[in-house]
Design a protein around this motif. Structure first.
Motif, PDB file in Angstrom:
ATOM      1  N   THR A  25      22.881  59.835  24.746  1.00  0.00           N
ATOM      2  CA  THR A  25      23.641  60.133  25.963  1.00  0.00           C
ATOM      3  C   THR A  25      22.832  61.006  26.909  1.00  0.00           C
ATOM      4  OG1 THR A  25      25.736  59.999  24.761  1.00  0.00           O
ATOM      5  CG2 THR A  25      25.749  61.180  26.856  1.00  0.00           C
TER       6      THR A  25
ATOM      7  N   ILE B   7      21.577  60.087  30.716  1.00  0.00           N
ATOM      8  CA  ILE B   7      21.895  60.916  31.889  1.00  0.00           C
ATOM      9  C   ILE B   7      20.611  61.371  32.574  1.00  0.00           C
ATOM     10  CG2 ILE B   7      22.901  63.107  32.639  1.00  0.00           C
ATOM     11  CD1 ILE B   7      24.973  62.806  30.428  1.00  0.00           C
TER      12      ILE B   7
ATOM     13  N   ILE C 298      29.095  59.072  33.250  1.00  0.00           N
ATOM     14  CA  ILE C 298      28.799  59.367  31.843  1.00  0.00           C
ATOM     15  C   ILE C 298      29.103  60.829  31.536  1.00  0.00           C
ATOM     16  CG2 ILE C 298      26.979  59.453  30.099  1.00  0.00           C
ATOM     17  CD1 ILE C 298      25.633  57.123  31.496  1.00  0.00           C
TER      18      ILE C 298
ATOM     19  N   ALA D 294      32.804  61.150  31.058  1.00  0.00           N
ATOM     20  CA  ALA D 294      33.223  60.516  29.808  1.00  0.00           C
ATOM     21  C   ALA D 294      32.792  61.334  28.596  1.00  0.00           C
ATOM     22  CB  ALA D 294      32.647  59.106  29.728  1.00  0.00           C
ATOM     23  N   THR D 295      31.661  62.014  28.698  1.00  0.00           N
ATOM     24  CA  THR D 295      31.113  62.758  27.554  1.00  0.00           C
ATOM     25  C   THR D 295      31.636  64.188  27.490  1.00  0.00           C
ATOM     26  OG1 THR D 295      29.087  61.440  27.692  1.00  0.00           O
ATOM     27  CG2 THR D 295      28.983  63.480  26.414  1.00  0.00           C
TER      28      THR D 295
END
Length: 641
Positions: free
Chosen positions: A231, A235, A207, A210-211
């Motif tokens: 998000t 995380i 993640i 991707a972020t």
């Protein structure tokens, strides 16, 4: 205790130069030892354990040198980064093999190398007669190298490599005596339960990439302010799951007591300076993420609060000296997790307790190993008694560790644990009173079960066999115990008085007010501690301790079964997993394979029947062609009509 926080999300980092260019050697030395001992096999039997002991000492000397050099720099310029080479240069994924040495990582490096070196020295005596001691020391070196990589990595992906290395080394060490079914089962259990937490860390890293487009600490922390709350919550919660696995926090705590099947130096290494502290490090290192996620930070505090009570209750009922200390570890790590779950209010307090705990808990485990060494490896404290006269050095070092863990001033635990309780009460929010009250009551429970261990082991009439002749171990074992006892006495005060540690960690974890030691909350906590001591002395010091434990009430029975942690995991996770697996196997065999196999059978049947028309006679084929032509012509006529 109120806190005023000004937190910088990305600490300025300088490139390594001068003596700091040698920081990679801190990891390389124990890694070299592991390679030499494990690859060299029997050729290293005679000198291998000594080499494996010298190399971590070399890592400590170098780490201490770098620490002194760091102190010579301004506080805001102490972070140093060293990039060795590009590891994964694939499109947008650019990951280096690089190390970050700042105030947080150097604190862990010093703890790991110093306490780890003492455990190596202790092991020279403890494992002297083990025919596989060369392999044991190779695993110890691998453990230290992996933990050092974990805390020195400058990215989450490299941290993950160290994280998995620690998991592998713990599996090898817990199951070192694999000929014992209990040891093999305990190693497998620890490995599997830690993999559950590792899934959380791996998904969190995905993640992050991707972020933020990066898995480096600088890239992730620099992008936190622009990330969505959902998000960041995801995380943070996934990182917490990883921390629960490594640091044995509820609900992934059940492996910790079983891990006592490994040799006692392993218990000291895992429970004091390395593995169980990794989760606390992960949360503290990820402070910018957790500071931006109220949900994740609250979850951290709740998990720590539940676990510190959970471990204390278990410790009260364990007659196995190592398992009683393991329950204590679970509880003390719970205090640290609760502290870092308070956010910038408690990050430094959690690290402070972690550092002092590394000394007194390692000392307690090595003292337990000394007792076992003298008592034919018997673990039941009900079969000890009166050992303080037969083993004066072991008693003195163990007793100092006991005073530290229960928080008697001026010993270490008082200066590192009591401020956490005070901070919990003053953390604000609806959970503050609950956090503080649970932590405070658990301090009294800690005093109870630790006094129980000390009294039944070292005081009262002897309950051991007549042919036993307990005595203190050789100097290779007692010297590390004495050094750890010195830390148990004075390290807490050294770290926390005058805000030394808090000020030192400020650039990484955020500025915070001084810890409070003489508040009304502290005096209430001390009162509870003395009540716990008194109750334990009345139950076990003034009354005869039965050699066979009584059945006890429902809570005692539950505590002896680790509060049914295994039963819960079996009911909630294992059994549903088995049923799901059976259903998927049935679905695969009957539905998926049934469709594929059925379609193949239909095609095969049609083909086999079609083959019967292939007679080999020309007249039959001519007739077939004629019939086909007639059918086509009739079709054309019918269409036109």
């Amino acid at each position: 205790m109120g806190m005023i926080v000004t937190f910088s999300e990305v600490e300025p980092v300088a490139a390594a130069s001068g003596v700091f260019s040698l920081m990679w050697i801190i990891i390389a030395l124990p890694l070299l030892g592991a390679l030499v001992l494990l690859a060299g096999a029997s050729r290293t039997n005679r000198w291998g354990p000594l080499l494996a002991t010298v190399l971590p000492i070399g890592s400590f000397v170098l780490a201490f040198t770098l620490f002194l050099s760091m102190l010579g720099e301004p506080s805001e310029s102490r972070a140093v980064e060293q990039v060795l080479y590009s590891w994964i240069p694939v499109g947008d994924l650019q990951v280096d093999v690089g190390f970050l040495l700042d105030q947080l990582s150097i604190s862990f490096v010093l703890l790991i190398t110093f306490v780890g070196s003492l455990i190596h020295v202790y092991s020279l005596g403890y494992m002297e007669h083990d025919p596989e001691k060369r392999r044991f020391f190779g695993y110890l070196n691998l453990f230290l190298a992996s933990m050092l990589l974990l805390v020195m990595a400058n990215s989450y992906l490299l941290l993950y490599v160290g994280w998995e290395g620690v998991g592998l080394a713990s599996y090898l060490l817990i199951g070192f005596w694999q000929y014992k079914p209990e040891a093999a089962a305990a190693a497998k259990k620890a490995f599997v339960m830690n993999r559950v937490g590792d899934v959380g860390l791996s998904i969190a890293i995905m993640i992050m990439f991707a972020t933020f487009g990066s898995v480096a600490f600088a890239g992730v922390f620099g992008g936190v302010s622009s990330a969505g709350s959902g998000t960041l919550n995801a995380i943070g919660l996934l990182l917490l799951l990883a921390a629960c696995g490594k640091s044995a926090q509820v609900p992934l705590q059940a492996w910790l007591l079983d891990a006592m099947e490994g040799p006692t130096p392993v218990s000291a290494l895992i429970h004091a300076a390395t593995m169980v502290t990794a989760g606390v490090y992960l949360i503290a290192r990820s402070a910018p993420v957790f500071n931006a996620s109220t949900v994740a930070l609250t979850a951290v505090a709740v998990v720590g609060c539940v676990t510190l009570a959970f471990g204390a209750v278990i410790g009260c009922a364990m007659d196995d000296i190592k398992k009683a200390l393991a329950g204590s570890t679970m509880s003390q790590i719970g205090y640290m997790v609760l502290a870092v779950g308070l956010g910038s209010t408690g990050y430094s307090l959690g690290i402070g307790h972690l550092l002092s705990h590394g000394f007194f808990k390692a000392g307690l485990f090595l003292g337990a190993g000394s007792v076992m060494h003298a008592m034919g490896d018997r673990l039941d404290i009900r079969r000890y008694g009166g050992l303080r006269k037969a083993m004066p050095i072991t008693f003195a070092t163990f007793f100092l560790g006991y005073l530290a863990i229960i928080g008697i001033p001026p010993f270490s635990g008082f200066f590192t644990k009591d401020p956490i309780i005070d901070a919990a009460y003053h953390s604000g929010g609806s959970g503050a009173i609950v956090y503080g009250l649970v932590a405070q009551v658990t301090a009294g429970v800690t005093a109870f079960y630790m006094t129980r261990v000390v009294v039944t082991t070292f005081f009262g009439p002897t309950r051991w066999h007549e042919d036993d002749h307990p005595h203190d171990p050789p100097a290779s074992m007692t010297v590390p115990m004495i050094l750890l006892a010195v830390g148990s006495v004075g390290l807490g005060a050294f770290l926390m008085l005058n805000n030394r540690l808090i000020t030192f960690l400020d650039p990484v974890l955020g500025e915070a007010e001084a810890a409070q030691y003489l508040s009304p909350i502290t005096f209430v906590t001390l009162a509870m501690v003395f009540v716990g001591i008194g109750v334990a002395w009345w139950m076990y010091g003034r009354q005869e301790v039965p050699v066979t434990a009584p059945v006890g009430g429902p809570l005692t029975v539950a505590a002896r079964k680790s509060l049914y942690g295994d039963a819960v995991n079996e009911s909630v996770f294992m059994r549903p997993g088995q049923y799901l697996t059976r259903f998927l196997v049935f679905f695969d065999n009957r539905v998926i394979d049934g469709f594929v196999n059925g379609f193949a059978a239909v095609v095969g049947g049609v083909s086999s029947r079609g083959r019967r028309t292939q007679t080999g006679f020309v007249r039959s084929y001519a007739l077939s062609m004629f019939v086909g032509a007639v059918v086509v012509m009739l079709g054309v006529v019918l269409v036109r009509i």
